[in-house]
Design a protein around this motif. Structure first.
Motif, PDB file in Angstrom:
ATOM      1  N   GLU A 161      21.802  -8.848 -40.453  1.00 24.69           N
ATOM      2  CA  GLU A 161      22.464  -9.023 -39.184  1.00 24.69           C
ATOM      3  C   GLU A 161      23.448  -8.370 -38.514  1.00 24.69           C
ATOM      4  O   GLU A 161      23.602  -8.092 -37.355  1.00 24.69           O
ATOM      5  N   GLN A 162      24.506  -8.228 -39.460  1.00 24.64           N
ATOM      6  CA  GLN A 162      25.497  -7.300 -39.373  1.00 24.64           C
ATOM      7  C   GLN A 162      25.461  -5.987 -38.799  1.00 24.64           C
ATOM      8  O   GLN A 162      25.771  -5.240 -38.043  1.00 24.64           O
ATOM      9  N   TYR A 163      24.530  -5.527 -39.466  1.00 24.05           N
ATOM     10  CA  TYR A 163      24.039  -4.105 -39.272  1.00 24.05           C
ATOM     11  C   TYR A 163      23.236  -3.719 -38.090  1.00 24.05           C
ATOM     12  O   TYR A 163      23.626  -2.907 -37.463  1.00 24.05           O
ATOM     13  N   ASN A 164      22.320  -4.870 -37.748  1.00 23.14           N
ATOM     14  CA  ASN A 164      21.687  -4.633 -36.210  1.00 23.14           C
ATOM     15  C   ASN A 164      22.539  -4.799 -35.254  1.00 23.14           C
ATOM     16  O   ASN A 164      22.615  -3.930 -34.304  1.00 23.14           O
ATOM     17  N   ALA A 165      23.490  -5.550 -35.413  1.00 17.60           N
ATOM     18  CA  ALA A 165      24.700  -5.871 -34.439  1.00 17.60           C
ATOM     19  C   ALA A 165      25.475  -4.481 -34.189  1.00 17.60           C
ATOM     20  O   ALA A 165      26.017  -3.942 -33.155  1.00 17.60           O
ATOM     21  N   LEU A 166      25.545  -3.942 -35.331  1.00 18.49           N
ATOM     22  CA  LEU A 166      26.414  -2.596 -35.367  1.00 18.49           C
ATOM     23  C   LEU A 166      25.563  -1.510 -34.627  1.00 18.49           C
ATOM     24  O   LEU A 166      26.121  -0.627 -33.763  1.00 18.49           O
ATOM     25  N   VAL A 167      24.226  -1.545 -34.798  1.00 21.79           N
ATOM     26  CA  VAL A 167      23.440  -0.495 -34.335  1.00 21.79           C
ATOM     27  C   VAL A 167      23.356  -0.619 -32.769  1.00 21.79           C
ATOM     28  O   VAL A 167      23.507   0.322 -31.973  1.00 21.79           O
ATOM     29  N   ALA A 168      23.449  -1.777 -32.161  1.00 25.95           N
ATOM     30  CA  ALA A 168      23.200  -2.254 -30.866  1.00 25.95           C
ATOM     31  C   ALA A 168      24.531  -1.853 -30.328  1.00 25.95           C
ATOM     32  O   ALA A 168      24.783  -1.223 -29.101  1.00 25.95           O
ATOM     33  N   GLU A 169      25.716  -2.135 -30.969  1.00 23.07           N
ATOM     34  CA  GLU A 169      27.051  -1.550 -30.448  1.00 23.07           C
ATOM     35  C   GLU A 169      27.115  -0.127 -30.347  1.00 23.07           C
ATOM     36  O   GLU A 169      27.823   0.472 -29.219  1.00 23.07           O
ATOM     37  N   VAL A 170      26.868   0.631 -31.430  1.00 21.42           N
ATOM     38  CA  VAL A 170      26.846   1.905 -31.335  1.00 21.42           C
ATOM     39  C   VAL A 170      26.304   2.618 -30.325  1.00 21.42           C
ATOM     40  O   VAL A 170      26.474   3.531 -29.270  1.00 21.42           O
ATOM     41  N   ALA A 171      24.619   2.060 -30.039  1.00 19.48           N
ATOM     42  CA  ALA A 171      23.909   2.488 -28.862  1.00 19.48           C
ATOM     43  C   ALA A 171      24.662   2.388 -27.519  1.00 19.48           C
ATOM     44  O   ALA A 171      24.652   3.242 -26.907  1.00 19.48           O
ATOM     45  N   LEU A 172      25.475   1.027 -27.509  1.00 20.02           N
ATOM     46  CA  LEU A 172      25.956   0.873 -26.098  1.00 20.02           C
ATOM     47  C   LEU A 172      27.081   1.740 -25.976  1.00 20.02           C
ATOM     48  O   LEU A 172      27.355   2.436 -24.859  1.00 20.02           O
ATOM     49  N   GLN A 173      28.156   2.009 -26.974  1.00 21.35           N
ATOM     50  CA  GLN A 173      29.123   2.993 -26.918  1.00 21.35           C
ATOM     51  C   GLN A 173      28.916   4.255 -26.607  1.00 21.35           C
ATOM     52  O   GLN A 173      29.245   5.030 -25.923  1.00 21.35           O
ATOM     53  N   THR A 174      27.792   4.780 -27.279  1.00 20.35           N
ATOM     54  CA  THR A 174      27.114   6.256 -27.179  1.00 20.35           C
ATOM     55  C   THR A 174      26.707   6.352 -25.776  1.00 20.35           C
ATOM     56  O   THR A 174      27.030   7.441 -25.221  1.00 20.35           O
ATOM     57  N   ALA A 191      36.969   0.837 -33.960  1.00 26.64           N
ATOM     58  CA  ALA A 191      36.839   0.035 -32.992  1.00 26.64           C
ATOM     59  C   ALA A 191      35.674  -0.686 -32.930  1.00 26.64           C
ATOM     60  O   ALA A 191      35.505  -1.989 -32.769  1.00 26.64           O
ATOM     61  N   ILE A 192      34.386  -0.013 -33.217  1.00 31.58           N
ATOM     62  CA  ILE A 192      33.055  -0.706 -33.376  1.00 31.58           C
ATOM     63  C   ILE A 192      33.101  -1.687 -34.279  1.00 31.58           C
ATOM     64  O   ILE A 192      32.699  -2.627 -34.059  1.00 31.58           O
ATOM     65  N   PHE A 193      33.558  -1.327 -35.587  1.00 28.18           N
ATOM     66  CA  PHE A 193      33.396  -2.140 -36.572  1.00 28.18           C
ATOM     67  C   PHE A 193      34.305  -3.366 -36.631  1.00 28.18           C
ATOM     68  O   PHE A 193      33.976  -4.463 -37.039  1.00 28.18           O
ATOM     69  N   GLU A 194      35.535  -3.076 -36.042  1.00 29.56           N
ATOM     70  CA  GLU A 194      36.250  -4.278 -35.821  1.00 29.56           C
ATOM     71  C   GLU A 194      35.775  -5.387 -34.709  1.00 29.56           C
ATOM     72  O   GLU A 194      36.104  -6.455 -35.029  1.00 29.56           O
ATOM     73  N   LYS A 195      35.402  -4.708 -33.661  1.00 33.28           N
ATOM     74  CA  LYS A 195      34.626  -5.586 -32.509  1.00 33.28           C
ATOM     75  C   LYS A 195      33.494  -6.581 -33.379  1.00 33.28           C
ATOM     76  O   LYS A 195      33.115  -7.544 -32.973  1.00 33.28           O
ATOM     77  N   VAL A 196      32.555  -5.889 -34.186  1.00 34.63           N
ATOM     78  CA  VAL A 196      31.300  -6.528 -34.484  1.00 34.63           C
ATOM     79  C   VAL A 196      31.760  -7.352 -35.869  1.00 34.63           C
ATOM     80  O   VAL A 196      31.150  -8.605 -35.900  1.00 34.63           O
ATOM     81  N   LEU A 197      32.470  -6.959 -36.766  1.00 36.45           N
ATOM     82  CA  LEU A 197      32.627  -7.445 -38.011  1.00 36.45           C
ATOM     83  C   LEU A 197      33.915  -8.289 -38.197  1.00 36.45           C
ATOM     84  O   LEU A 197      34.145  -9.106 -39.062  1.00 36.45           O
ATOM     85  N   GLY A 198      34.908  -7.820 -37.106  1.00 31.49           N
ATOM     86  CA  GLY A 198      36.040  -8.768 -36.911  1.00 31.49           C
ATOM     87  C   GLY A 198      37.177  -8.158 -37.971  1.00 31.49           C
ATOM     88  O   GLY A 198      37.049  -7.036 -38.623  1.00 31.49           O
TER      89      GLY A 198
END
Length: 222
Positions: A161-174, A191-198
């Motif tokens: 679930e964390q990985y999928n959330a990271l993928v989505a955030e990376v796509a958004l930022q890209t 910044a992406i990892f801190e936002k998604v994983l805390g």
């Protein structure tokens, strides 16, 4: 490290500046640090190098601790059998450190913390930054490698679930970077990892321990 540095400190940043400088001078025989300093990604490379040294220090210290344990706590026998290449004075200081009440309490607390670890990293002892550099992978790819089994399946549903959330955030930022005319390769992973994983003190989840200034290396990380 066995020869010139004692393991009577809790962590690498507690090692004296003279010993840190000596370590860099030793490494400079094989690595061109001037090339790193002049590189556009110098902060990242310096932080990765510093974290790698920290990892080596922890690993060697653990080996020394196991040596004491292997002799069933017989301090006199352990003192007489210093690891090959280690100065006897450093070895004695290391043993004295292991026997302090402070270290023993900290060691016990760390063992309890490891028992509570929900998801274990399957990426080995090499830190994330080093894997990125050696394998020419981005942070998301390394995170995936570190949490899947040989079949490519996540070892824990939570990590999936964390990985999928990271993928989505990376796509958004890209997408945002592309819309603004920027270079997608400049994506800010921390910044992406801190936002998604805390976050937690001293560590960026999914990245590595936050870089600390040591031996003249840069403390910043991209």
């Amino acid at each position: 490290m066995w020869r010139d540095i004692g393991f009577d400190k809790d962590i690498w940043i507690d090692v004296s500046e003279a010993e840190m400088v000596g370590m860099l001078l030793y490494l400079s025989r094989w690595f061109d640090f001037d090339a790193i300093t002049n590189h556009p990604m110098a902060p990242t490379y310096w932080a990765s190098l510093n974290n790698r040294i920290c990892t080596r220090y922890r690993g060697h210290k653990n080996i020394a601790k196991n040596r004491l344990t292997d002799f069933a706590g017989d301090v006199d026998v352990t003192r007489a059998r210093a690891p090959m290449g280690m100065d006897q004075q450093h070895w004695n200081a290391t043993i004295n450190h292991f026997l302090t009440e402070k270290h023993q309490k900290r060691s016990a607390a760390n063992q309890e913390c490891r028992k509570k670890q929900v998801v274990k990293n399957r990426g080995g002892t090499c830190n994330y930054g080093s894997v990125c550099f050696k394998k020419n992978l981005n942070r998301l790819e390394v995170f995936h490698r570190a949490h899947v089994n040989k079949k490519g399946e996540f070892v824990d549903p939570l990590v999936g679930e964390q990985y999928n959330a990271l993928v989505a955030e990376v796509a958004l930022q890209t997408h945002h970077i592309a819309d603004s005319g920027g270079d997608p390769d400049t994506i800010y992973w921390i910044a992406i990892f801190e936002k998604v994983l805390g976050t937690r003190r001293g560590h960026v989840r999914g990245i590595e321990p936050k870089a600390s200034s040591a031996a003249g290396t840069s403390a910043s990380s991209q």
